[in-house]
Design a protein around this motif. Structure first.
Motif, PDB file in Angstrom:
ATOM      1  N   GLY A   1     -29.858  -0.009 -48.779  1.00  0.00           N
ATOM      2  CA  GLY A   1     -28.517  -0.504 -48.353  1.00  0.00           C
ATOM      3  C   GLY A   1     -27.520  -0.061 -49.528  1.00  0.00           C
ATOM      4  N   GLY A   2     -28.162   0.609 -50.585  1.00  0.00           N
ATOM      5  CA  GLY A   2     -26.951   1.107 -51.676  1.00  0.00           C
ATOM      6  C   GLY A   2     -25.602   1.812 -51.169  1.00  0.00           C
ATOM      7  N   GLU A   3     -25.796   2.746 -50.208  1.00  0.00           N
ATOM      8  CA  GLU A   3     -24.756   3.191 -49.544  1.00  0.00           C
ATOM      9  C   GLU A   3     -23.911   2.442 -49.049  1.00  0.00           C
ATOM     10  OE1 GLU A   3     -22.909   7.208 -49.044  1.00  0.00           O
ATOM     11  OE2 GLU A   3     -24.603   6.496 -50.114  1.00  0.00           O
ATOM     12  N   VAL A   4     -24.446   1.504 -48.165  1.00  0.00           N
ATOM     13  CA  VAL A   4     -23.398   0.717 -47.252  1.00  0.00           C
ATOM     14  C   VAL A   4     -22.597  -0.166 -48.481  1.00  0.00           C
ATOM     15  CG1 VAL A   4     -23.459  -1.550 -45.967  1.00  0.00           C
ATOM     16  CG2 VAL A   4     -24.808   0.396 -45.617  1.00  0.00           C
ATOM     17  N   LEU A   5     -23.452  -0.711 -49.638  1.00  0.00           N
ATOM     18  CA  LEU A   5     -22.774  -1.423 -50.645  1.00  0.00           C
ATOM     19  C   LEU A   5     -21.601  -0.509 -51.505  1.00  0.00           C
ATOM     20  CD1 LEU A   5     -25.734  -3.095 -52.400  1.00  0.00           C
ATOM     21  CD2 LEU A   5     -24.097  -4.344 -51.006  1.00  0.00           C
ATOM     22  N   LEU A   6     -21.901   0.740 -51.466  1.00  0.00           N
ATOM     23  CA  LEU A   6     -20.810   1.532 -52.246  1.00  0.00           C
ATOM     24  C   LEU A   6     -19.787   1.823 -51.110  1.00  0.00           C
ATOM     25  CD1 LEU A   6     -20.145   3.651 -54.182  1.00  0.00           C
ATOM     26  CD2 LEU A   6     -21.324   5.540 -53.022  1.00  0.00           C
ATOM     27  N   TRP A   7     -20.002   2.001 -49.910  1.00  0.00           N
ATOM     28  CA  TRP A   7     -18.730   1.987 -48.952  1.00  0.00           C
ATOM     29  C   TRP A   7     -18.092   0.477 -48.912  1.00  0.00           C
ATOM     30  CZ3 TRP A   7     -16.025   6.005 -48.045  1.00  0.00           C
ATOM     31  CH2 TRP A   7     -16.668   7.337 -48.083  1.00  0.00           C
ATOM     32  N   LEU A   8     -18.548  -0.544 -49.181  1.00  0.00           N
ATOM     33  CA  LEU A   8     -18.011  -1.846 -49.238  1.00  0.00           C
ATOM     34  C   LEU A   8     -17.345  -1.775 -50.468  1.00  0.00           C
ATOM     35  CD1 LEU A   8     -17.627  -4.739 -48.243  1.00  0.00           C
ATOM     36  CD2 LEU A   8     -19.705  -5.526 -49.244  1.00  0.00           C
ATOM     37  N   ALA A   9     -17.693  -1.197 -51.546  1.00  0.00           N
ATOM     38  CA  ALA A   9     -17.231  -1.458 -52.700  1.00  0.00           C
ATOM     39  C   ALA A   9     -15.928  -0.551 -52.690  1.00  0.00           C
ATOM     40  CB  ALA A   9     -18.044  -0.999 -54.074  1.00  0.00           C
ATOM     41  N   THR A  10     -15.940   0.586 -51.918  1.00  0.00           N
ATOM     42  CA  THR A  10     -14.799   1.426 -51.785  1.00  0.00           C
ATOM     43  C   THR A  10     -13.762   0.625 -51.146  1.00  0.00           C
ATOM     44  OG1 THR A  10     -16.425   3.291 -51.867  1.00  0.00           O
ATOM     45  CG2 THR A  10     -14.209   3.668 -50.983  1.00  0.00           C
ATOM     46  N   ILE A  11     -13.892   0.243 -49.835  1.00  0.00           N
ATOM     47  CA  ILE A  11     -12.826  -0.615 -49.184  1.00  0.00           C
ATOM     48  C   ILE A  11     -12.322  -1.580 -49.958  1.00  0.00           C
ATOM     49  CG2 ILE A  11     -12.779  -2.144 -47.176  1.00  0.00           C
ATOM     50  CD1 ILE A  11     -14.771  -0.407 -45.730  1.00  0.00           C
TER      51      ILE A  11
END
Length: 181
Positions: free
Chosen positions: A152-162
């Motif tokens: 889920g690292g990619e999901v965490l990255l997009w959450l961080a982006t938002i």
């Protein structure tokens, strides 16, 4: 004791360089029989230790009133260098979406420029809770992506982006509210 926050800031800069050097030149550091997964773990460890120095230098400086011009200038610079080195490493390893990295780094540069404008006018806009959440989300996403053991690292990255974009908007709005006041 008074110089501990500045020493921690300098160590974060050194660790940022070490992190990127490890990812780009691991074959010079690690013996050939060591599995590449160790690069993941070492880079994650370096990043996490460097992130802790950010917490502790700020805590010590605030708690003991060890404020300095060096700290005011170089602490945020060290933070940006660490995030930049981690994102470059993740792009080299093809683990981070380039658009997410671009959006995060663009926000960081924009807000840094805005802070210079604010400082030149003799004002200061304090960091908001949104900025603290943004930092935590970025650290978590980068750590998981560097370690490469959590799908889920990619999901965490997009959450961080938002959260990064939201906190940038929040900071910008607070700046403009301060101008009108």
């Amino acid at each position: 004791m008074r110089h501990i926050p500045n020493i921690l800031t300098i160590s974060r800069i050194i660790l940022a360089v070490l992190l990127l050097f490890l990812v780009l030149h691991y074959e010079m550091i690690l013996p050939s029989f060591v599995d590449f997964s160790w690069v993941n773990y070492f880079s994650c460890l370096i990043f996490c230790v460097a992130s802790l120095t950010d917490f502790f230098d700020g805590y010590i400086a605030r708690e003991y009133h060890f404020n300095s011009l060096f700290g005011e200038v170089f602490d945020p610079l060290a933070d940006k260098m660490l995030i930049l080195s981690a994102f470059v490493a993740l792009l080299v390893l093809e683990r981070a979406n380039p658009w997410a990295v671009f959006l995060i780094l663009s926000r960081e540069f924009f807000i840094t420029g805005l802070r210079v404008v604010v400082a030149s006018s003799g004002k200061n806009i304090a960091a908001s809770k949104a900025g603290k959440y943004k930092t935590g989300a970025q650290i978590a996403a980068i750590a998981f992506l560097l370690a490469d053991f959590f799908p889920g690292g990619e999901v965490l990255l997009w959450l961080a982006t938002i959260l990064t974009l939201y906190s940038g908007l929040d900071y910008t709005l607070n700046y403009y509210k301060g101008l009108k006041a």
